[in-house]
Design a protein around this motif. Sequence first.
Motif, PDB file in Angstrom:
ATOM      1  N   LYS A   6      -6.754   8.299  12.133  1.00  0.00           N
ATOM      2  CA  LYS A   6      -6.171   9.310  12.677  1.00  0.00           C
ATOM      3  C   LYS A   6      -6.692  10.751  11.859  1.00  0.00           C
ATOM      4  CE  LYS A   6      -1.968   7.935  14.904  1.00  0.00           C
ATOM      5  NZ  LYS A   6      -0.482   8.508  15.065  1.00  0.00           N
ATOM      6  N   GLY A   7      -7.591  10.453  10.770  1.00  0.00           N
ATOM      7  CA  GLY A   7      -8.362  11.516  10.124  1.00  0.00           C
ATOM      8  C   GLY A   7      -9.318  11.051   9.168  1.00  0.00           C
ATOM      9  N   LYS A   8      -9.546  11.921   8.089  1.00  0.00           N
ATOM     10  CA  LYS A   8     -10.384  11.395   7.014  1.00  0.00           C
ATOM     11  C   LYS A   8      -9.580  10.629   5.846  1.00  0.00           C
ATOM     12  CE  LYS A   8     -13.270  15.600   7.758  1.00  0.00           C
ATOM     13  NZ  LYS A   8     -13.692  16.995   7.271  1.00  0.00           N
ATOM     14  N   GLY A   9     -10.569   9.884   5.258  1.00  0.00           N
ATOM     15  CA  GLY A   9     -10.083   9.194   4.143  1.00  0.00           C
ATOM     16  C   GLY A   9      -9.509   7.868   4.481  1.00  0.00           C
ATOM     17  N   PHE A  10      -8.685   7.471   3.623  1.00  0.00           N
ATOM     18  CA  PHE A  10      -8.204   6.126   3.612  1.00  0.00           C
ATOM     19  C   PHE A  10      -6.607   6.449   3.478  1.00  0.00           C
ATOM     20  CE2 PHE A  10     -12.145   5.667   1.836  1.00  0.00           C
ATOM     21  CZ  PHE A  10     -12.806   4.366   2.551  1.00  0.00           C
ATOM     22  N   VAL A  11      -5.935   5.477   4.193  1.00  0.00           N
ATOM     23  CA  VAL A  11      -4.351   5.199   4.152  1.00  0.00           C
ATOM     24  C   VAL A  11      -3.914   3.840   4.080  1.00  0.00           C
ATOM     25  CG1 VAL A  11      -3.829   7.248   5.669  1.00  0.00           C
ATOM     26  CG2 VAL A  11      -4.186   4.925   6.813  1.00  0.00           C
ATOM     27  N   TYR A  12      -2.947   3.486   3.263  1.00  0.00           N
ATOM     28  CA  TYR A  12      -2.304   2.234   3.523  1.00  0.00           C
ATOM     29  C   TYR A  12      -1.517   2.098   4.756  1.00  0.00           C
ATOM     30  CZ  TYR A  12      -2.846   1.271  -1.353  1.00  0.00           C
ATOM     31  OH  TYR A  12      -3.513   0.928  -2.692  1.00  0.00           O
ATOM     32  N   ASN A  13      -2.009   0.842   5.534  1.00  0.00           N
ATOM     33  CA  ASN A  13      -1.428   0.512   6.859  1.00  0.00           C
ATOM     34  C   ASN A  13      -0.400  -0.634   6.461  1.00  0.00           C
ATOM     35  OD1 ASN A  13      -0.983  -0.056   9.440  1.00  0.00           O
ATOM     36  ND2 ASN A  13      -2.892  -1.186   9.758  1.00  0.00           N
ATOM     37  N   TYR A  14       0.842  -0.132   6.647  1.00  0.00           N
ATOM     38  CA  TYR A  14       2.063  -1.067   6.447  1.00  0.00           C
ATOM     39  C   TYR A  14       2.387  -1.360   7.413  1.00  0.00           C
ATOM     40  CZ  TYR A  14       6.526  -2.755   5.009  1.00  0.00           C
ATOM     41  OH  TYR A  14       7.843  -3.553   4.766  1.00  0.00           O
ATOM     42  N   ALA A  15       2.817  -2.796   7.721  1.00  0.00           N
ATOM     43  CA  ALA A  15       3.265  -3.247   9.152  1.00  0.00           C
ATOM     44  C   ALA A  15       4.367  -4.470   8.594  1.00  0.00           C
ATOM     45  CB  ALA A  15       2.316  -4.009  10.105  1.00  0.00           C
ATOM     46  N   LYS A  16       5.553  -4.016   9.405  1.00  0.00           N
ATOM     47  CA  LYS A  16       6.610  -4.960   9.135  1.00  0.00           C
ATOM     48  C   LYS A  16       7.213  -5.508  10.237  1.00  0.00           C
ATOM     49  CE  LYS A  16      10.941  -2.991   8.365  1.00  0.00           C
ATOM     50  NZ  LYS A  16      11.723  -2.071   7.966  1.00  0.00           N
ATOM     51  N   PHE A  53       8.699 -10.352   7.963  1.00  0.00           N
ATOM     52  CA  PHE A  53       7.322 -10.661   7.102  1.00  0.00           C
ATOM     53  C   PHE A  53       6.601  -9.438   7.512  1.00  0.00           C
ATOM     54  CE2 PHE A  53       6.925 -12.501  11.313  1.00  0.00           C
ATOM     55  CZ  PHE A  53       5.907 -11.911  11.871  1.00  0.00           C
ATOM     56  N   SER A  54       5.758  -8.789   6.061  1.00  0.00           N
ATOM     57  CA  SER A  54       5.127  -7.720   6.354  1.00  0.00           C
ATOM     58  C   SER A  54       3.737  -7.888   5.608  1.00  0.00           C
ATOM     59  CB  SER A  54       5.881  -6.612   5.601  1.00  0.00           C
ATOM     60  OG  SER A  54       6.207  -6.759   4.234  1.00  0.00           O
ATOM     61  N   GLU A  55       2.908  -6.900   5.768  1.00  0.00           N
ATOM     62  CA  GLU A  55       1.654  -6.741   5.121  1.00  0.00           C
ATOM     63  C   GLU A  55       1.201  -5.270   4.705  1.00  0.00           C
ATOM     64  OE1 GLU A  55      -1.583  -9.607   5.527  1.00  0.00           O
ATOM     65  OE2 GLU A  55      -2.320  -8.098   7.042  1.00  0.00           O
TER      66      GLU A  55
END
Length: 159
Positions: A102-112, A92-94
């Motif tokens: 770890k820095g500026k702005g935004f990221v997609y955090n993908y966890a599987k 399963f993942s999200e």
Amino acid sequence: MKRVSILIAITLSAFTAAIAQPKALKNFDELMAALNTGYNVRVVIHYAKCTLVADNELQDKSPDAIGGMTIDTYEYFAPKAVRGNEHAFVVFSENKLIQNPKGKGFVYNYAKFKVEDTGKVKVTVMYLDPNTQEELMSENFFTQFGDSTKEQAIYFYRL
């Protein structure tokens, strides 16, 4: 009459609180039973208690971070359902947009997550650039589920 109403209200409140408590799942079979009967299941992982592999190298220390998610969509594979898998497993993942820790702005955090019937767990965590989908970070965490002789790093709860 007023006392009876109050007594009923207290009894119902206590009953609701008792049944609303999450149930800790102790092993793979309990996890699959909860998922396959339609219960909501929540996973909580303590990354600092896991073995970390990043950039294909075993790391000395895992970050002191905790993550959690509700398992929404999952796939179960029986032993030998997929070439090379001797053990049953569930995956399963999200993927969520978060502020970049770890820095500026935004990221997609993908966890599987991959959980085997042996209790072996692999969690892959990636940060992806939201505009380009470029991989900014990838780490693999390894732990064991359902082994009461070791300090747990991952917990599953039936809600």
